[in-house]
Design a protein around this motif. Structure first.
Motif, PDB file in Angstrom:
ATOM      1  N   ARG A 164      -0.119  -3.840 -13.995  1.00 29.40           N
ATOM      2  CA  ARG A 164       0.424  -4.128 -15.328  1.00 29.40           C
ATOM      3  C   ARG A 164      -0.580  -3.787 -16.421  1.00 29.40           C
ATOM      4  NH1 ARG A 164       3.280 -10.017 -14.169  1.00 29.40           N
ATOM      5  NH2 ARG A 164       5.158  -9.184 -13.101  1.00 29.40           N
ATOM      6  N   ARG A 165      -1.855  -3.885 -16.107  1.00 27.82           N
ATOM      7  CA  ARG A 165      -2.886  -3.552 -17.097  1.00 27.82           C
ATOM      8  C   ARG A 165      -3.274  -2.075 -17.058  1.00 27.82           C
ATOM      9  NH1 ARG A 165      -6.871  -8.642 -15.682  1.00 27.82           N
ATOM     10  NH2 ARG A 165      -5.373 -10.301 -16.177  1.00 27.82           N
ATOM     11  N   GLY A 166      -2.646  -1.345 -16.131  1.00 25.25           N
ATOM     12  CA  GLY A 166      -2.964   0.074 -16.027  1.00 25.25           C
ATOM     13  C   GLY A 166      -4.314   0.333 -15.392  1.00 25.25           C
ATOM     14  N   ARG A 167      -4.812  -0.557 -14.589  1.00 22.92           N
ATOM     15  CA  ARG A 167      -6.128  -0.399 -13.958  1.00 22.92           C
ATOM     16  C   ARG A 167      -5.969   0.394 -12.663  1.00 22.92           C
ATOM     17  NH1 ARG A 167      -9.535  -4.647 -15.554  1.00 22.92           N
ATOM     18  NH2 ARG A 167     -11.077  -3.735 -14.149  1.00 22.92           N
ATOM     19  N   PRO A 168      -6.843   1.368 -12.388  1.00 23.21           N
ATOM     20  CA  PRO A 168      -6.753   2.168 -11.143  1.00 23.21           C
ATOM     21  C   PRO A 168      -7.124   1.369  -9.897  1.00 23.21           C
ATOM     22  CG  PRO A 168      -8.726   2.747 -12.400  1.00 23.21           C
ATOM     23  CD  PRO A 168      -7.924   1.843 -13.279  1.00 23.21           C
ATOM     24  N   GLU A 169      -7.776   0.217 -10.045  1.00 23.32           N
ATOM     25  CA  GLU A 169      -8.145  -0.571  -8.860  1.00 23.32           C
ATOM     26  C   GLU A 169      -6.917  -1.114  -8.122  1.00 23.32           C
ATOM     27  OE1 GLU A 169      -9.276  -0.940 -11.827  1.00 23.32           O
ATOM     28  OE2 GLU A 169     -11.484  -0.956 -11.851  1.00 23.32           O
ATOM     29  N   ALA A 170      -5.738  -1.067  -8.761  1.00 17.69           N
ATOM     30  CA  ALA A 170      -4.524  -1.538  -8.089  1.00 17.69           C
ATOM     31  C   ALA A 170      -4.238  -0.737  -6.829  1.00 17.69           C
ATOM     32  CB  ALA A 170      -3.333  -1.459  -9.052  1.00 17.69           C
ATOM     33  N   VAL A 171      -4.535   0.573  -6.872  1.00 16.54           N
ATOM     34  CA  VAL A 171      -4.314   1.410  -5.684  1.00 16.54           C
ATOM     35  C   VAL A 171      -5.205   0.958  -4.541  1.00 16.54           C
ATOM     36  CG1 VAL A 171      -4.417   3.759  -4.781  1.00 16.54           C
ATOM     37  CG2 VAL A 171      -3.608   3.355  -7.106  1.00 16.54           C
ATOM     38  N   ASP A 172      -6.467   0.650  -4.852  1.00 19.90           N
ATOM     39  CA  ASP A 172      -7.380   0.193  -3.802  1.00 19.90           C
ATOM     40  C   ASP A 172      -6.890  -1.118  -3.167  1.00 19.90           C
ATOM     41  OD1 ASP A 172      -8.994   2.362  -4.378  1.00 19.90           O
ATOM     42  OD2 ASP A 172     -10.217   1.233  -5.821  1.00 19.90           O
ATOM     43  N   GLN A 173      -6.366  -2.006  -3.996  1.00 21.93           N
ATOM     44  CA  GLN A 173      -5.858  -3.272  -3.465  1.00 21.93           C
ATOM     45  C   GLN A 173      -4.651  -3.047  -2.548  1.00 21.93           C
ATOM     46  OE1 GLN A 173      -7.319  -6.179  -3.742  1.00 21.93           O
ATOM     47  NE2 GLN A 173      -8.939  -5.292  -5.027  1.00 21.93           N
ATOM     48  N   GLU A 211      -5.744  -1.787   0.744  1.00 18.11           N
ATOM     49  CA  GLU A 211      -6.265  -2.907   1.542  1.00 18.11           C
ATOM     50  C   GLU A 211      -5.118  -3.735   2.136  1.00 18.11           C
ATOM     51  OE1 GLU A 211      -9.262  -5.276   3.254  1.00 18.11           O
ATOM     52  OE2 GLU A 211      -9.210  -3.266   2.393  1.00 18.11           O
ATOM     53  N   VAL A 212      -4.043  -3.923   1.317  1.00 19.06           N
ATOM     54  CA  VAL A 212      -2.865  -4.632   1.835  1.00 19.06           C
ATOM     55  C   VAL A 212      -2.266  -3.870   3.018  1.00 19.06           C
ATOM     56  CG1 VAL A 212      -0.480  -5.258   1.308  1.00 19.06           C
ATOM     57  CG2 VAL A 212      -2.312  -5.825  -0.299  1.00 19.06           C
ATOM     58  N   GLN A 213      -2.179  -2.563   2.900  1.00 21.96           N
ATOM     59  CA  GLN A 213      -1.651  -1.749   3.993  1.00 21.96           C
ATOM     60  C   GLN A 213      -2.508  -1.893   5.252  1.00 21.96           C
ATOM     61  OE1 GLN A 213      -1.913   2.508   3.458  1.00 21.96           O
ATOM     62  NE2 GLN A 213       0.001   2.860   4.590  1.00 21.96           N
ATOM     63  N   ARG A 214      -3.815  -1.880   5.089  1.00 26.53           N
ATOM     64  CA  ARG A 214      -4.712  -2.006   6.246  1.00 26.53           C
ATOM     65  C   ARG A 214      -4.545  -3.363   6.926  1.00 26.53           C
ATOM     66  NH1 ARG A 214      -8.995  -4.403   7.820  1.00 26.53           N
ATOM     67  NH2 ARG A 214      -9.208  -5.542   5.851  1.00 26.53           N
ATOM     68  N   ILE A 215      -4.453  -4.419   6.116  1.00 20.03           N
ATOM     69  CA  ILE A 215      -4.302  -5.763   6.697  1.00 20.03           C
ATOM     70  C   ILE A 215      -2.964  -5.888   7.410  1.00 20.03           C
ATOM     71  CG2 ILE A 215      -4.139  -8.207   6.134  1.00 20.03           C
ATOM     72  CD1 ILE A 215      -6.031  -7.693   3.814  1.00 20.03           C
ATOM     73  N   ALA A 216      -1.904  -5.283   6.844  1.00 20.92           N
ATOM     74  CA  ALA A 216      -0.591  -5.334   7.485  1.00 20.92           C
ATOM     75  C   ALA A 216      -0.610  -4.629   8.838  1.00 20.92           C
ATOM     76  CB  ALA A 216       0.463  -4.711   6.575  1.00 20.92           C
ATOM     77  N   GLN A 217      -1.271  -3.462   8.899  1.00 27.33           N
ATOM     78  CA  GLN A 217      -1.375  -2.752  10.174  1.00 27.33           C
ATOM     79  C   GLN A 217      -2.194  -3.548  11.188  1.00 27.33           C
ATOM     80  OE1 GLN A 217      -3.005   0.978   8.878  1.00 27.33           O
ATOM     81  NE2 GLN A 217      -0.996   1.846   8.363  1.00 27.33           N
ATOM     82  N   GLU A 218      -3.248  -4.186  10.736  1.00 27.85           N
ATOM     83  CA  GLU A 218      -4.061  -5.014  11.622  1.00 27.85           C
ATOM     84  C   GLU A 218      -3.247  -6.219  12.136  1.00 27.85           C
ATOM     85  OE1 GLU A 218      -7.485  -6.249  13.693  1.00 27.85           O
ATOM     86  OE2 GLU A 218      -6.948  -4.346  12.745  1.00 27.85           O
ATOM     87  N   SER A 219      -2.445  -6.800  11.251  1.00 28.63           N
ATOM     88  CA  SER A 219      -1.589  -7.918  11.666  1.00 28.63           C
ATOM     89  C   SER A 219      -0.581  -7.469  12.708  1.00 28.63           C
ATOM     90  CB  SER A 219      -0.865  -8.501  10.456  1.00 28.63           C
ATOM     91  OG  SER A 219      -1.783  -8.983   9.500  1.00 28.63           O
ATOM     92  N   GLN A 220      -0.038  -6.274  12.515  1.00 30.77           N
ATOM     93  CA  GLN A 220       0.918  -5.746  13.487  1.00 30.77           C
ATOM     94  C   GLN A 220       0.274  -5.576  14.854  1.00 30.77           C
ATOM     95  OE1 GLN A 220       2.307  -1.707  12.794  1.00 30.77           O
ATOM     96  NE2 GLN A 220       4.398  -2.323  13.329  1.00 30.77           N
ATOM     97  N   ARG A 221      -0.954  -5.070  14.884  1.00 30.87           N
ATOM     98  CA  ARG A 221      -1.653  -4.894  16.153  1.00 30.87           C
ATOM     99  C   ARG A 221      -1.941  -6.246  16.815  1.00 30.87           C
ATOM    100  NH1 ARG A 221      -6.375  -5.470  18.165  1.00 30.87           N
ATOM    101  NH2 ARG A 221      -7.224  -6.200  16.183  1.00 30.87           N
ATOM    102  N   GLU A 222      -2.343  -7.241  16.035  1.00 34.86           N
ATOM    103  CA  GLU A 222      -2.650  -8.553  16.605  1.00 34.86           C
ATOM    104  C   GLU A 222      -1.397  -9.246  17.134  1.00 34.86           C
ATOM    105  OE1 GLU A 222      -4.655 -10.656  13.543  1.00 34.86           O
ATOM    106  OE2 GLU A 222      -6.576  -9.634  13.836  1.00 34.86           O
TER     107      GLU A 222
END
Length: 471
Positions: free
Chosen positions: A260-269, A272-283
């Motif tokens: 909403r603030r137009g910050r590029p760090e949103a993509v990095d977050q 990270e959400v995608q990585r955690i979701a994939q890790e959760s799927q594996r567990e």
């Protein structure tokens, strides 16, 4: 004329076969209860024949009064036996805590016993039969009532009531002219009849009660084991997903605020959400795999313990053979299903389970006796949908088919086959599973993970990632 006779004979044979199927469909405890009930039904009638009919038939005088008292006593004794047979089921059910106390039945039994005892006293008064013959008859008189009372009263209450019966009977015979040793003999005879009825009825009922209690305990133990496994699975799933979902929620909320603030760090977050979701799927896959897989050695030990606890001699050989995890899991389910169905179907006295490895294949055989009926086409090939041998009634794996379908699916996943033979009262199940090479084993494990994960993630997950990439 031959046609009705042939139809009648066919009907008789059909009823006999239906009864045989019904008998073999009972559990061992139900068979023991049926046998005990038949014995309890027959006992009063046997005593009536041997202790009343024979003595009175041999020693009864031919005068009018003795004949009236004698035949009246036999009729009253038959009424006692008939009432005991009609009320037996309710008395036994009360002892096994299935029904309330049958007070009315006890009152009727007491009235009939009093009537029969009065007729016996009348025989004593008119000297209608020799005293030794009358003593044998007096041995029968309290038996039907004592049998019903043994199922309904406590030991102390039973002893008090039978002591009262003995005292009243001795007093009545004394009033009818019996003296000295004859009175003592009558008191001892009635006490012995009460003791005989107690041990013949109460001991068998106590054995049934213990057997049913043990059966209920096994059911409760099995339910507790299932509940414990469900709790473990729920706890592991909560530990795995609770933390990761909380992190995903926080990071996705942060990504929304940054976007909403137009910050590029949103993509990095979001990465990270995608990585955690994939890790959760594996567990989650690991948790589900641990829930589904079974240990073959544990299943062999458990099957032997359960079968021997049910009175079935079980011999296990080859349990020390080391096998890959996928093969162990498939064979473990076969052992579990086979042991369960040996308990449910047939009347097995022994069960042999053998595990062997030869020529790159693991072979498991389960053989049990006690097959009540051989189904036609007793051999069933391994691939699902082709064999009918395992669906035959009375085989170790006879049943509704859902268990066999599951076994074939599990064996097909590892390239295994399932064969069965049935004959001469013996059912044999043979399973063969090829052993994977080390490289094949690693590839199979990866494929299994992918297959298990596909059901959890589904096509919608893939489409969602596609939309994310397009965005």
């Amino acid at each position: 004329m031959g046609t009705p006779a042939l139809r009648e004979a066919t009907d008789v044979v059909g009823r006999m076969r239906a009864w045989q199927r019904s008998w073999h469909g009972r559990s061992k405890i139900e068979k023991v209860e049926f046998q005990s009930t038949v014995t309890w039904h027959l006992m009063p009638w046997i005593f009536l024949l041997s202790w009343v009919s024979v003595p009175l038939g041999l020693g009864l005088r031919h005068d009018l009064a003795p004949q009236l008292f004698g035949w009246g006593l036999m009729v009253s004794g038959a009424a006692q036996c008939l009432h005991a047979s009609r009320s037996l089921r309710r008395s036994v059910d009360h002892y096994l805590r299935r029904a309330p106390l049958p007070r009315r039945d006890l009152i009727v039994a007491g009235v009939l016993m009093t009537t029969t005892m009065g007729l016996a006293v009348g025989l004593q008064a008119v000297d209608g039969v020799p005293s030794e013959m009358l003593g044998i008859t007096a041995l029968f008189v309290p038996m039907p009532f004592a049998q019903s009372l043994a199922f309904s009263a406590t030991i102390r209450g039973y002893a008090a009531r039978m002591a009262l019966v003995a005292a009243v009977s001795v007093g009545a015979f004394a009033a009818a002219g019996a003296r000295g040793g004859q009175l003592v003999a009558i008191g001892v005879i009635i006490a012995f009849a009460g003791f005989l009825a107690l041990i013949s009825a109460r001991c068998g009922a106590w054995t049934l009660s213990v057997m049913w209690e043990a059966d209920r305990a096994r059911e409760v133990e099995a339910r507790l084991a299932v509940a414990e496994e469900r709790l473990r699975f729920g706890r592991d799933l909560h530990d795995v997903m609770g933390r990761n979902l909380a992190v995903i929620a926080l990071k996705s909320e942060l990504a929304v605020q940054l976007a909403r603030r137009g910050r590029p760090e949103a993509v990095d977050q979001m990465v990270e959400v995608q990585r955690i979701a994939q890790e959760s799927q594996r567990e989650v896959r690991e948790v589900v795999r641990g829930y589904r897989e079974v240990d073959l050695k544990v299943e062999l030990t458990g099957a032997q313990g359960v079968l021997e606890a049910a009175g079935i001699t079980c011999r296990v050989s080859g349990s020390e053979v080391a096998l890959p995890a996928s093969v162990q899991s498939a064979l473990g389910w076969v052992v579990r299903e086979a042991a369960t169905n040996v308990l449910r179907h047939g009347d097995a006295g022994r069960c042999d389970i053998a595990l062997a490895v030869s020529e790159g294949r693991a072979t498991l055989s389960v053989e049990n006796d006690g097959v009540p009926e051989v189904a036609p086409g007793g051999r069933g090939p391994g691939p699902a949908g082709r064999g009918s041998g395992l669906a035959g009634r009375g085989s170790g794996l006879a049943g509704r088919g859902s268990g066999l379908a599951g076994l074939r699916e599990r064996l097909a996943a590892v390239g295994g086959t399932l064969d069965s033979t049935s004959g001469d009262g013996v059912f044999r199940l043979a399973v063969q599973v090829p052993l994977p090479t080390p490289s094949e084993g690693a590839g199979a494990r990866e494929r299994a993970e992918q297959e298990q994960g596909s059901g959890e993630s589904g096509g919608s997950g893939g489409r969602g990632l596609g939309r994310g990439e397009a965005a």
